[in-house]
Design a protein around this motif. Structure first.
Motif, PDB file in Angstrom:
ATOM      1  N   SER A  40       0.831  -1.209   0.000  1.00 21.07           N
ATOM      2  CA  SER A  40       0.000   0.000   0.000  1.00 21.07           C
ATOM      3  C   SER A  40       0.862   1.255   0.000  1.00 21.07           C
ATOM      4  CB  SER A  40      -0.976  -0.008   1.170  1.00 21.07           C
ATOM      5  OG  SER A  40      -0.288  -0.010   2.397  1.00 21.07           O
ATOM      6  N   GLU A  41       1.994   1.236   0.707  1.00 16.17           N
ATOM      7  CA  GLU A  41       2.896   2.391   0.705  1.00 16.17           C
ATOM      8  C   GLU A  41       3.489   2.619  -0.683  1.00 16.17           C
ATOM      9  OE1 GLU A  41       5.812   2.018   3.810  1.00 16.17           O
ATOM     10  OE2 GLU A  41       4.283   2.103   5.382  1.00 16.17           O
ATOM     11  N   GLU A  44       0.813   4.085  -2.982  1.00 16.65           N
ATOM     12  CA  GLU A  44       0.627   5.500  -2.663  1.00 16.65           C
ATOM     13  C   GLU A  44       1.777   6.328  -3.234  1.00 16.65           C
ATOM     14  OE1 GLU A  44      -0.462   8.211   1.199  1.00 16.65           O
ATOM     15  OE2 GLU A  44       0.812   6.469   1.529  1.00 16.65           O
ATOM     16  N   PHE A  45       3.000   5.834  -3.113  1.00 14.35           N
ATOM     17  CA  PHE A  45       4.167   6.523  -3.635  1.00 14.35           C
ATOM     18  C   PHE A  45       4.088   6.677  -5.155  1.00 14.35           C
ATOM     19  CE2 PHE A  45       8.583   6.376  -5.264  1.00 14.35           C
ATOM     20  CZ  PHE A  45       9.039   7.564  -4.722  1.00 14.35           C
ATOM     21  N   GLY A  47       1.425   7.025  -6.934  1.00 13.12           N
ATOM     22  CA  GLY A  47       0.502   8.127  -7.195  1.00 13.12           C
ATOM     23  C   GLY A  47       1.160   9.472  -6.988  1.00 13.12           C
ATOM     24  N   LYS A  48       1.950   9.586  -5.934  1.00 11.48           N
ATOM     25  CA  LYS A  48       2.650  10.847  -5.666  1.00 11.48           C
ATOM     26  C   LYS A  48       3.660  11.152  -6.762  1.00 11.48           C
ATOM     27  CE  LYS A  48       2.065  10.788  -0.662  1.00 11.48           C
ATOM     28  NZ  LYS A  48       2.709  10.659   0.642  1.00 11.48           N
TER      29      LYS A  48
END
Length: 147
Positions: A40-41, A44-45, A47-48
Motif C-alpha cells: 500500500s505504501e 501510494e508513492f 501516485g505521488k
C-alpha cells in the motif's frame, strides 16, 4: 543495532525480488501472501510520483516560457524545442492520468515556483523582479504558438 539479514523482510533485503513476489501473489490470487503494509505504501508513492512528474515538467516549461517572454533577444531553437517537448509530454501525462486534471491549477502554481528558480540559475534575470505568481493563462502555457 541493525536487524540481521535473516530477520529483515524481503522488501528490505531485495526490493526487486519483493516486487516479483508481490506480482506473482496477485496474479495467482494468493492474497494471503501479500505484504499489504509495504504494498500500500508503494502504491501510494506511485501516485505521488505522477503528481511530481506533472509539477516537474510544468517547472521546466514555465521556466522556459519566462525566459522566452523576458529575454526575447536570447531566444533560441533549443528553447523552442524544450517548450514543445514539455507541452507534448504534459499533455500525454494528463491523457494517461486524467484524474490529475483537477490538480492542474495547483501544479501550475507549484511548477511556476520551480520555473522562477530555473530562471534565477540560468539567466541574469532576478526572479524577485518577475511576477511571483504564474502570469500565463492555460492557453499561453499549452497552446500559444512560439515563434
Amino acid at each position: 543495532m541493525h536487524p540481521s539479514p535473516q530477520t529483515r523482510s524481503l522488501y528490505d533485503r531485495d526490493f526487486y525480488a519483493w516486487t516479483q513476489a508481490q506480482t506473482e501473489a496477485l496474479r495467482s490470487g494468493k492474497l494471503d501472501q501479500l505484504d499489504i503494509v509495504n504494498l500500500s505504501e508503494e502504491i501510494e508513492f506511485l501516485g505521488k510520483q505522477q503528481r511530481q512528474e506533472l509539477r516537474n515538467r510544468l517547472g521546466v516549461l514555465l521556466g522556459h516560457l519566462l525566459k522566452w517572454h523576458f529575454q526575447p533577444r536570447f531566444r533560441s531553437k533549443s528553447w523552442i524545442y524544450t517548450i514543445r517537448e514539455q507541452r507534448r509530454e504534459i499533455c500525454r501525462h494528463l491523457k494517461e492520468n486524467p484524474s490529475l486534471k483537477p490538480y492542474l491549477r495547483e501544479a501550475i502554481a507549484l511548477g511556476y515556483e520551480n520555473g522562477l528558480d530555473m530562471v534565477g540559475r540560468e539567466t541574469p534575470l532576478d526572479p524577485d523582479q518577475l511576477p511571483q505568481s504564474c502570469p500565463f493563462s492555460e492557453f499561453q502555457i499549452f497552446e500559444e504558438p512560439i515563434s
